[in-house]
Every structure is written in structure tokens, then in C-alpha cells.
Design a protein around this motif. Structure first.
Motif, PDB file in Angstrom:
ATOM      1  N   TYR A  45       0.988  -1.280  -0.060  1.00 24.79           N
ATOM      2  CA  TYR A  45      -0.047  -0.089  -0.014  1.00 24.79           C
ATOM      3  C   TYR A  45       0.659   1.313  -0.151  1.00 24.79           C
ATOM      4  CZ  TYR A  45      -4.112  -2.892   0.606  1.00 24.79           C
ATOM      5  OH  TYR A  45      -4.990  -3.842   0.246  1.00 24.79           O
ATOM      6  N   GLY A  46       2.188   0.905   0.000  1.00 28.87           N
ATOM      7  CA  GLY A  46       2.998   2.203  -0.024  1.00 28.87           C
ATOM      8  C   GLY A  46       4.510   1.618  -0.785  1.00 28.87           C
ATOM      9  N   SER A  47       5.227   2.517  -1.230  1.00 27.37           N
ATOM     10  CA  SER A  47       6.716   2.004  -1.981  1.00 27.37           C
ATOM     11  C   SER A  47       7.471   1.513  -0.752  1.00 27.37           C
ATOM     12  CB  SER A  47       7.016   3.030  -2.648  1.00 27.37           C
ATOM     13  OG  SER A  47       6.527   3.644  -3.699  1.00 27.37           O
ATOM     14  N   CYS A  48       8.296   0.285  -0.926  1.00 26.11           N
ATOM     15  CA  CYS A  48       8.673  -0.152   0.176  1.00 26.11           C
ATOM     16  C   CYS A  48       9.932  -1.219  -0.177  1.00 26.11           C
ATOM     17  CB  CYS A  48       7.866  -1.119   1.041  1.00 26.11           C
ATOM     18  SG  CYS A  48       6.862  -2.466   0.511  1.00 26.11           S
ATOM     19  N   SER A  49      10.619  -1.664   0.537  1.00 27.12           N
ATOM     20  CA  SER A  49      11.631  -2.612   0.267  1.00 27.12           C
ATOM     21  C   SER A  49      11.103  -3.956   1.114  1.00 27.12           C
ATOM     22  CB  SER A  49      13.119  -2.241   0.391  1.00 27.12           C
ATOM     23  OG  SER A  49      13.482  -1.398  -0.491  1.00 27.12           O
ATOM     24  N   LEU A  50      11.777  -5.035   0.648  1.00 28.11           N
ATOM     25  CA  LEU A  50      11.369  -6.421   1.366  1.00 28.11           C
ATOM     26  C   LEU A  50      12.523  -7.181   1.578  1.00 28.11           C
ATOM     27  CD1 LEU A  50       8.102  -7.392  -0.845  1.00 28.11           C
ATOM     28  CD2 LEU A  50       8.055  -6.225   1.284  1.00 28.11           C
ATOM     29  N   ALA A  51      12.343  -8.296   2.678  1.00 25.10           N
ATOM     30  CA  ALA A  51      13.384  -8.993   2.732  1.00 25.10           C
ATOM     31  C   ALA A  51      12.829 -10.284   3.446  1.00 25.10           C
ATOM     32  CB  ALA A  51      14.324  -8.509   3.859  1.00 25.10           C
ATOM     33  N   PHE A  52      13.395 -11.257   3.200  1.00 26.96           N
ATOM     34  CA  PHE A  52      12.650 -12.696   3.633  1.00 26.96           C
ATOM     35  C   PHE A  52      13.763 -13.628   4.487  1.00 26.96           C
ATOM     36  CE2 PHE A  52      10.043 -11.313   0.075  1.00 26.96           C
ATOM     37  CZ  PHE A  52       8.776 -11.559   0.413  1.00 26.96           C
ATOM     38  N   GLY A  53      13.173 -14.336   5.141  1.00 32.65           N
ATOM     39  CA  GLY A  53      14.151 -15.119   6.335  1.00 32.65           C
ATOM     40  C   GLY A  53      13.645 -15.332   7.575  1.00 32.65           C
ATOM     41  N   ASN A  55      15.262 -14.036  10.013  1.00 34.88           N
ATOM     42  CA  ASN A  55      15.579 -12.893  10.918  1.00 34.88           C
ATOM     43  C   ASN A  55      15.694 -11.844   9.524  1.00 34.88           C
ATOM     44  OD1 ASN A  55      15.797 -11.131  13.003  1.00 34.88           O
ATOM     45  ND2 ASN A  55      17.938 -11.577  13.412  1.00 34.88           N
ATOM     46  N   PRO A  56      15.164 -11.489   8.953  1.00 30.80           N
ATOM     47  CA  PRO A  56      15.043 -10.675   7.614  1.00 30.80           C
ATOM     48  C   PRO A  56      15.444  -8.995   8.117  1.00 30.80           C
ATOM     49  CG  PRO A  56      12.818 -11.068   8.100  1.00 30.80           C
ATOM     50  CD  PRO A  56      13.548 -11.797   9.062  1.00 30.80           C
ATOM     51  N   VAL A  57      16.131  -8.472   7.624  1.00 32.95           N
ATOM     52  CA  VAL A  57      16.104  -6.926   7.667  1.00 32.95           C
ATOM     53  C   VAL A  57      16.289  -6.222   6.182  1.00 32.95           C
ATOM     54  CG1 VAL A  57      17.990  -5.234   8.154  1.00 32.95           C
ATOM     55  CG2 VAL A  57      18.012  -7.312   9.564  1.00 32.95           C
ATOM     56  N   ALA A  58      15.127  -5.556   6.092  1.00 40.17           N
ATOM     57  CA  ALA A  58      14.752  -4.941   4.705  1.00 40.17           C
ATOM     58  C   ALA A  58      15.936  -3.773   4.670  1.00 40.17           C
ATOM     59  CB  ALA A  58      13.249  -4.465   4.817  1.00 40.17           C
ATOM     60  N   ASP A  59      16.287  -3.681   3.455  1.00 41.77           N
ATOM     61  CA  ASP A  59      17.176  -2.366   3.125  1.00 41.77           C
ATOM     62  C   ASP A  59      16.526  -1.694   1.903  1.00 41.77           C
ATOM     63  OD1 ASP A  59      19.198  -0.967   1.589  1.00 41.77           O
ATOM     64  OD2 ASP A  59      20.562  -2.257   2.511  1.00 41.77           O
ATOM     65  N   PRO A  60      16.221  -0.441   2.102  1.00 45.08           N
ATOM     66  CA  PRO A  60      15.747   0.634   0.962  1.00 45.08           C
ATOM     67  C   PRO A  60      16.350   0.562  -0.263  1.00 45.08           C
ATOM     68  CG  PRO A  60      16.197   1.925   3.032  1.00 45.08           C
ATOM     69  CD  PRO A  60      16.698   0.460   3.241  1.00 45.08           C
ATOM     70  N   GLN A  61      17.471  -0.098  -0.381  1.00 42.42           N
ATOM     71  CA  GLN A  61      18.342   0.025  -1.761  1.00 42.42           C
ATOM     72  C   GLN A  61      18.022  -1.312  -2.487  1.00 42.42           C
ATOM     73  OE1 GLN A  61      22.084   1.342  -1.921  1.00 42.42           O
ATOM     74  NE2 GLN A  61      21.796   2.897  -0.481  1.00 42.42           N
ATOM     75  N   PHE A  62      17.432  -2.372  -1.895  1.00 45.28           N
ATOM     76  CA  PHE A  62      17.196  -3.748  -2.255  1.00 45.28           C
ATOM     77  C   PHE A  62      15.698  -4.307  -2.510  1.00 45.28           C
ATOM     78  CE2 PHE A  62      21.650  -3.413  -0.804  1.00 45.28           C
ATOM     79  CZ  PHE A  62      22.363  -3.638  -2.114  1.00 45.28           C
ATOM     80  N   HIS A  63      15.320  -5.140  -3.391  1.00 45.76           N
ATOM     81  CA  HIS A  63      13.914  -5.596  -3.425  1.00 45.76           C
ATOM     82  C   HIS A  63      12.856  -4.666  -3.166  1.00 45.76           C
ATOM     83  CE1 HIS A  63      11.826  -9.678  -3.070  1.00 45.76           C
ATOM     84  NE2 HIS A  63      11.045  -8.888  -3.479  1.00 45.76           N
ATOM     85  N   VAL A  81       8.782 -12.194   6.827  1.00 44.81           N
ATOM     86  CA  VAL A  81       9.367 -10.964   6.007  1.00 44.81           C
ATOM     87  C   VAL A  81       9.333  -9.751   6.547  1.00 44.81           C
ATOM     88  CG1 VAL A  81       6.666 -10.392   5.483  1.00 44.81           C
ATOM     89  CG2 VAL A  81       8.315  -9.834   3.767  1.00 44.81           C
ATOM     90  N   ALA A  82      10.094  -8.839   6.073  1.00 41.28           N
ATOM     91  CA  ALA A  82      10.620  -7.711   6.854  1.00 41.28           C
ATOM     92  C   ALA A  82      10.131  -6.444   5.695  1.00 41.28           C
ATOM     93  CB  ALA A  82      11.779  -7.407   7.231  1.00 41.28           C
ATOM     94  N   THR A  83       9.510  -5.182   6.101  1.00 42.05           N
ATOM     95  CA  THR A  83       9.524  -4.028   5.098  1.00 42.05           C
ATOM     96  C   THR A  83      10.166  -2.983   5.706  1.00 42.05           C
ATOM     97  OG1 THR A  83       7.599  -3.351   6.336  1.00 42.05           O
ATOM     98  CG2 THR A  83       7.071  -5.032   4.668  1.00 42.05           C
ATOM     99  N   ILE A  84      10.398  -1.910   4.883  1.00 45.20           N
ATOM    100  CA  ILE A  84      11.116  -0.713   5.288  1.00 45.20           C
ATOM    101  C   ILE A  84      10.481   0.290   4.050  1.00 45.20           C
ATOM    102  CG2 ILE A  84      13.352  -0.805   4.166  1.00 45.20           C
ATOM    103  CD1 ILE A  84      14.300   0.737   6.827  1.00 45.20           C
ATOM    104  N   GLU A  85      10.095   1.394   4.438  1.00 41.81           N
ATOM    105  CA  GLU A  85       9.797   2.358   3.347  1.00 41.81           C
ATOM    106  C   GLU A  85      10.653   2.901   2.501  1.00 41.81           C
ATOM    107  OE1 GLU A  85       7.729   5.908   4.933  1.00 41.81           O
ATOM    108  OE2 GLU A  85       9.210   6.300   6.065  1.00 41.81           O
ATOM    109  N   VAL A  86      10.505   3.187   1.245  1.00 33.31           N
ATOM    110  CA  VAL A  86      11.293   3.704   0.251  1.00 33.31           C
ATOM    111  C   VAL A  86      10.644   5.076  -0.180  1.00 33.31           C
ATOM    112  CG1 VAL A  86      12.330   3.350  -2.077  1.00 33.31           C
ATOM    113  CG2 VAL A  86      12.064   1.635  -0.422  1.00 33.31           C
ATOM    114  N   PHE A  87      11.514   5.946  -0.294  1.00 32.70           N
ATOM    115  CA  PHE A  87      11.201   7.298  -1.014  1.00 32.70           C
ATOM    116  C   PHE A  87      11.694   7.672  -2.235  1.00 32.70           C
ATOM    117  CE2 PHE A  87      11.543   8.188   3.870  1.00 32.70           C
ATOM    118  CZ  PHE A  87      10.486   8.253   4.241  1.00 32.70           C
TER     119      PHE A  87
END
Length: 87
Positions: A45-53, A55-63, A81-87
Motif C-alpha cells: 500500500y506504499g513503496s517499500c523494500s522487502l526481505a525474507f528469512g 531474521n530478515p532486515v529490509a534495506d531500502p536499496q534492495f528488493h 518478511v520484513a518491510t521498510i519504506e522507500v522514498f
């Protein structure tokens, strides 16, 4: 399985579980995927980055995922799954 006992690559309904994960400036991690989970659908519902695993850590520069995208992923029960917003 369909009516002819052939495997079908489609999700069962109702789903095993549903969850909402906030998208914000900090890494947000879901609860573990429940037993028997083999794939998930994500709608951003907003631009974001994802990571899976486990103990995932989402990084705004990937996925990166754009707002409004619906994606399907194969996953392993117990992972997250982890999320972090991307601008």
C-alpha cells in the motif's frame, strides 16, 4: 487438487493466515509464517523494500516494491518478511 485429482498451482481459500505489516522508516518484521505455508501474496500500500528469512532486515536499496503492486512469493514455514519504506 482439482476435480480430476491433478495438482493445481493456486492458493486455497480461505487462506491459512492473513496479516498486515506496517511500512515505515524502521525495519518491521512479520510474525513467522504458519505451518503449511508454501507461498504468500503481498500487496504493497506504499513503496517499500522487502526481505525474507528467519531474521530478515529490509534495506531500502534492495528488493523494492511500488505502491499498489501485488506479488507472489514461495516461502518456508517459520520464516518472516520484513518491510521498510522507500522514498
Amino acid at each position: 487438487m482439482d476435480d480430476f485429482a491433478r495438482p493445481v498451482g493456486a492458493p486455497m481459500t480461505p487462506p491459512i493466515d492473513e496479516m498486515v505489516l506496517e511500512i515505515g522508516p524502521e525495519n518491521n518484521v512479520s510474525r513467522p509464517f504458519p505451518k503449511y505455508t508454501s507461498f504468500i501474496s503481498i500487496k504493497a500500500y506504499g513503496s517499500c523494500s522487502l526481505a525474507f528469512g528467519s531474521n530478515p532486515v529490509a534495506d531500502p536499496q534492495f528488493h523494492q516494491v511500488e505502491a499498489g503492486e501485488r506479488l507472489w512469493y514461495g516461502v518456508t514455514e517459520g520464516d518472516r518478511v520484513a518491510t521498510i519504506e522507500v522514498f
